[in-house]
Design an enzyme around this catalytic site. Sequence first.
Site, PDB file in Angstrom:
ATOM      1  N   THR A  74     103.034 111.684 -24.825  1.00 23.17           N
ATOM      2  CA  THR A  74     103.117 111.722 -23.359  1.00 23.17           C
ATOM      3  C   THR A  74     103.375 113.121 -22.783  1.00 23.17           C
ATOM      4  O   THR A  74     103.551 113.250 -21.573  1.00 23.17           O
ATOM      5  CB  THR A  74     104.232 110.765 -22.861  1.00 23.17           C
ATOM      6  OG1 THR A  74     105.449 111.105 -23.526  1.00 23.17           O
ATOM      7  CG2 THR A  74     103.890 109.328 -23.122  1.00 23.17           C
ATOM      8  N   ASP A  83     105.495 102.398 -40.482  1.00 24.61           N
ATOM      9  CA  ASP A  83     104.534 103.485 -40.295  1.00 24.61           C
ATOM     10  C   ASP A  83     103.271 102.861 -39.696  1.00 24.61           C
ATOM     11  O   ASP A  83     102.498 102.217 -40.391  1.00 24.61           O
ATOM     12  CB  ASP A  83     104.239 104.152 -41.650  1.00 24.61           C
ATOM     13  CG  ASP A  83     103.239 105.295 -41.512  1.00 24.61           C
ATOM     14  OD1 ASP A  83     102.659 105.452 -40.410  1.00 24.61           O
ATOM     15  OD2 ASP A  83     103.034 106.019 -42.504  1.00 24.61           O
ATOM     16  N   GLY A 131     111.308 104.442 -26.371  1.00 27.23           N
ATOM     17  CA  GLY A 131     110.449 104.842 -25.263  1.00 27.23           C
ATOM     18  C   GLY A 131     111.008 104.400 -23.915  1.00 27.23           C
ATOM     19  O   GLY A 131     111.691 103.379 -23.824  1.00 27.23           O
ATOM     20  N   MET A 132     110.709 105.167 -22.867  1.00 24.85           N
ATOM     21  CA  MET A 132     111.216 104.815 -21.529  1.00 24.85           C
ATOM     22  C   MET A 132     110.649 103.462 -21.088  1.00 24.85           C
ATOM     23  O   MET A 132     111.392 102.566 -20.687  1.00 24.85           O
ATOM     24  CB  MET A 132     110.825 105.924 -20.543  1.00 24.85           C
ATOM     25  CG  MET A 132     111.347 105.680 -19.146  1.00 24.85           C
ATOM     26  SD  MET A 132     111.254 107.137 -18.084  1.00 24.85           S
ATOM     27  CE  MET A 132     109.503 107.451 -17.988  1.00 24.85           C
ATOM     28  N   LEU A 133     109.349 103.309 -21.167  1.00 26.27           N
ATOM     29  CA  LEU A 133     108.741 102.033 -20.785  1.00 26.27           C
ATOM     30  C   LEU A 133     108.979 100.967 -21.861  1.00 26.27           C
ATOM     31  O   LEU A 133     109.187  99.793 -21.543  1.00 26.27           O
ATOM     32  CB  LEU A 133     107.230 102.226 -20.552  1.00 26.27           C
ATOM     33  CG  LEU A 133     106.439 100.981 -20.214  1.00 26.27           C
ATOM     34  CD1 LEU A 133     106.989 100.278 -18.970  1.00 26.27           C
ATOM     35  CD2 LEU A 133     104.963 101.329 -20.016  1.00 26.27           C
ATOM     36  N   LYS A 159      93.892 109.368 -23.755  1.00 23.45           N
ATOM     37  CA  LYS A 159      94.247 108.017 -23.289  1.00 23.45           C
ATOM     38  C   LYS A 159      92.985 107.214 -22.954  1.00 23.45           C
ATOM     39  O   LYS A 159      92.922 106.015 -23.217  1.00 23.45           O
ATOM     40  CB  LYS A 159      95.167 108.103 -22.059  1.00 23.45           C
ATOM     41  CG  LYS A 159      96.542 108.694 -22.316  1.00 23.45           C
ATOM     42  CD  LYS A 159      97.436 107.845 -23.209  1.00 23.45           C
ATOM     43  CE  LYS A 159      97.833 106.525 -22.588  1.00 23.45           C
ATOM     44  NZ  LYS A 159      98.762 105.761 -23.463  1.00 23.45           N
ATOM     45  N   ALA A 181     103.113 106.462 -27.327  1.00 22.43           N
ATOM     46  CA  ALA A 181     102.076 107.390 -26.853  1.00 22.43           C
ATOM     47  C   ALA A 181     102.544 108.817 -27.034  1.00 22.43           C
ATOM     48  O   ALA A 181     103.744 109.079 -27.174  1.00 22.43           O
ATOM     49  CB  ALA A 181     101.770 107.139 -25.379  1.00 22.43           C
ATOM     50  N   TYR A 219      95.379 115.125 -22.612  1.00 23.79           N
ATOM     51  CA  TYR A 219      96.153 113.875 -22.525  1.00 23.79           C
ATOM     52  C   TYR A 219      95.295 112.764 -21.894  1.00 23.79           C
ATOM     53  O   TYR A 219      95.170 111.676 -22.463  1.00 23.79           O
ATOM     54  CB  TYR A 219      97.426 114.105 -21.701  1.00 23.79           C
ATOM     55  CG  TYR A 219      98.162 112.838 -21.327  1.00 23.79           C
ATOM     56  CD1 TYR A 219      98.876 112.119 -22.275  1.00 23.79           C
ATOM     57  CD2 TYR A 219      98.136 112.348 -20.023  1.00 23.79           C
ATOM     58  CE1 TYR A 219      99.551 110.941 -21.935  1.00 23.79           C
ATOM     59  CE2 TYR A 219      98.806 111.185 -19.671  1.00 23.79           C
ATOM     60  CZ  TYR A 219      99.505 110.492 -20.627  1.00 23.79           C
ATOM     61  OH  TYR A 219     100.166 109.331 -20.283  1.00 23.79           O
TER      62      TYR A 219
HETATM   63  N1  NAP Z   1     105.666 108.715 -18.294  1.00 26.01           N
HETATM   64  C1  NAP Z   1     104.721 108.641 -17.362  1.00 26.01           C
HETATM   65  O1  NAP Z   1     104.869 109.192 -16.255  1.00 26.01           O
HETATM   66  C2  NAP Z   1     103.450 107.875 -17.621  1.00 26.01           C
HETATM   67  C3  NAP Z   1     102.446 107.903 -16.649  1.00 26.01           C
HETATM   68  C4  NAP Z   1     101.266 107.181 -16.886  1.00 26.01           C
HETATM   69  C5  NAP Z   1     101.115 106.443 -18.048  1.00 26.01           C
HETATM   70  N2  NAP Z   1     102.107 106.440 -18.973  1.00 26.01           N
HETATM   71  C6  NAP Z   1     101.903 105.665 -20.199  1.00 26.01           C
HETATM   72  O2  NAP Z   1     102.958 104.724 -20.318  1.00 26.01           O
HETATM   73  C7  NAP Z   1     103.248 104.501 -21.684  1.00 26.01           C
HETATM   74  C8  NAP Z   1     104.735 104.690 -21.939  1.00 26.01           C
HETATM   75  O3  NAP Z   1     105.100 106.016 -21.576  1.00 26.01           O
HETATM   76  P1  NAP Z   1     106.624 106.505 -21.645  1.00 26.01           P
HETATM   77  O4  NAP Z   1     106.785 107.555 -20.601  1.00 26.01           O
HETATM   78  O5  NAP Z   1     107.541 105.333 -21.697  1.00 26.01           O
HETATM   79  O6  NAP Z   1     106.614 107.234 -23.047  1.00 26.01           O
HETATM   80  P2  NAP Z   1     107.824 107.876 -23.848  1.00 26.01           P
HETATM   81  O7  NAP Z   1     109.132 107.586 -23.205  1.00 26.01           O
HETATM   82  O8  NAP Z   1     107.445 109.286 -24.127  1.00 26.01           O
HETATM   83  O9  NAP Z   1     107.792 107.026 -25.183  1.00 26.01           O
HETATM   84  C9  NAP Z   1     106.745 107.173 -26.075  1.00 26.01           C
HETATM   85  C10 NAP Z   1     107.048 106.393 -27.324  1.00 26.01           C
HETATM   86  O10 NAP Z   1     106.126 106.823 -28.331  1.00 26.01           O
HETATM   87  C11 NAP Z   1     106.854 107.055 -29.519  1.00 26.01           C
HETATM   88  N3  NAP Z   1     106.242 108.152 -30.254  1.00 26.01           N
HETATM   89  C12 NAP Z   1     105.935 109.381 -29.796  1.00 26.01           C
HETATM   90  N4  NAP Z   1     105.416 110.118 -30.789  1.00 26.01           N
HETATM   91  C13 NAP Z   1     105.424 109.335 -31.895  1.00 26.01           C
HETATM   92  C14 NAP Z   1     105.011 109.507 -33.237  1.00 26.01           C
HETATM   93  N5  NAP Z   1     104.491 110.659 -33.661  1.00 26.01           N
HETATM   94  N6  NAP Z   1     105.130 108.467 -34.082  1.00 26.01           N
HETATM   95  C15 NAP Z   1     105.647 107.305 -33.682  1.00 26.01           C
HETATM   96  N7  NAP Z   1     106.066 107.061 -32.417  1.00 26.01           N
HETATM   97  C16 NAP Z   1     105.947 108.075 -31.555  1.00 26.01           C
HETATM   98  C17 NAP Z   1     108.241 107.463 -29.079  1.00 26.01           C
HETATM   99  O11 NAP Z   1     109.161 107.152 -30.082  1.00 26.01           O
HETATM  100  P3  NAP Z   1     110.300 108.199 -30.436  1.00 26.01           P
HETATM  101  O12 NAP Z   1     111.037 108.484 -29.158  1.00 26.01           O
HETATM  102  O13 NAP Z   1     111.095 107.495 -31.440  1.00 26.01           O
HETATM  103  O14 NAP Z   1     109.569 109.407 -30.974  1.00 26.01           O
HETATM  104  C18 NAP Z   1     108.440 106.588 -27.868  1.00 26.01           C
HETATM  105  O15 NAP Z   1     108.934 105.339 -28.262  1.00 26.01           O
HETATM  106  C19 NAP Z   1     102.349 105.461 -22.460  1.00 26.01           C
HETATM  107  O16 NAP Z   1     101.197 104.769 -22.882  1.00 26.01           O
HETATM  108  C20 NAP Z   1     101.962 106.516 -21.453  1.00 26.01           C
HETATM  109  O17 NAP Z   1     100.733 107.117 -21.761  1.00 26.01           O
HETATM  110  C21 NAP Z   1     103.275 107.142 -18.790  1.00 26.01           C
END
Ligand code: NAP
Length: 295
Positions: free
Chosen positions: A72, A46, A20-22, A139, A70, A135
């Site tokens: 996302t 799992d 994940g990015m974060l 959340k 998440a 979404y």
């Molecule tokens: N991105 C934004 O602009 C933003 C804005 C506001 C809040 N947020 C919140 O910040 C947090 C981190 O966001 P992010 O952008 O870093 O997210 P992200 O890069 O999309 O990473 C999401 C993570 O969830 C895992 N994931 C997704 N589907 C899955 C599944 N079916 N089973 C198991 N793992 C799964 C992914 O693993 P894989 O890659 O291995 O699938 C990845 O590690 C989240 O809670 C998001 O709601 C993000």
Amino acid sequence: MSLPVMKLPTKALVLGGANGMLGRAMVSALREAGVDTLAASSADVDYFDADDLDDFLDEHEPDCLVNAVAYTQVDQAEDQPEEAYRLNASLPALLGVAAEERGLRLVHFSTDFVFDGKKGAPYLPTDEPNPLSVYGASKLAGEQSLQALDLPGLLVLRTAWLFGPGKTNFVRRILELAAERKELKVVADQFGSPTLTTDLARLTVALLKNGATGLLHAVNSGQASWHELAAEAVRLAGLDCRVLPIPTSGYPTRAVRPANSVLDMKDTVPLAGYTPRHWREALVEYMESFPTVTV
Ligand SMILES: NC(=O)c1ccc[n+]([C@@H]2O[C@H](COP(=O)([O-])OP(=O)(O)OC[C@H]3O[C@@H](n4cnc5c(N)ncnc54)[C@H](OP(=O)(O)O)[C@@H]3O)[C@@H](O)[C@H]2O)c1
């Protein structure tokens, strides 16, 4: 709110920390702070299998769980609500129960998209949520399932408009497009809080260290429209591309986004002990440190 424990965790488990990015930024920030940190992905455990999750927690014995997993994809969630709710609502609830049973601290991330954008001023954690999208609603359900538990070490951080190394994001996509085109049209009537993942991760570590708990907002300082953010990134990259402002109606999307989802940090700053820098400064660092994004 604050816990009497004013110290960092001893061992953290970051779910989503492998990909994940974060999640990746959280792993780095915790390790930099000296916390023994394990990055987990769905290949390791799992999350939805209670026995598997139990065994995994028994094996690694963390004292803090960080949930950076998440669903996302905001537009896609409109067509896959079950999957969005599974990851964004059911998973936090499962992790919350595990944290409650084991007495673990739990950090969970939520979003500015829980708000409808009608406030006309930055949102406080106490403002009434009213999500406009699947979404956002999923959340919010995740936040609420955690708040319903008795978790003294729960920290829920609403963040927004993330950009950072390791994965594609709005800024990176804009730079890729700007390298190929002479002109880009970007929405100028939606305002939010652009945030660098590595800054958010450092802020999260500071909040953990200071024993902060409860629901807080966690973003860089300042606010922007998508157009301002895009234009600044293109300017910093020195790309020859005009970035033109358009209204939301000029860029229809599957999910409705709030017109204003700027997050107010006034409750967070005293608990963190510092004010996060402006997003423009953070963007400079992102662009300097990861020059490949400028294509
Ligand atoms: N991105 C934004 O602009 C933003 C804005 C506001 C809040 N947020 C919140 O910040 C947090 C981190 O966001 P992010 O952008 O870093 O997210 P992200 O890069 O999309 O990473 C999401 C993570 O969830 C895992 N994931 C997704 N589907 C899955 C599944 N079916 N089973 C198991 N793992 C799964 C992914 O693993 P894989 O890659 O291995 O699938 C990845 O590690 C989240 O809670 C998001 O709601 C993000």
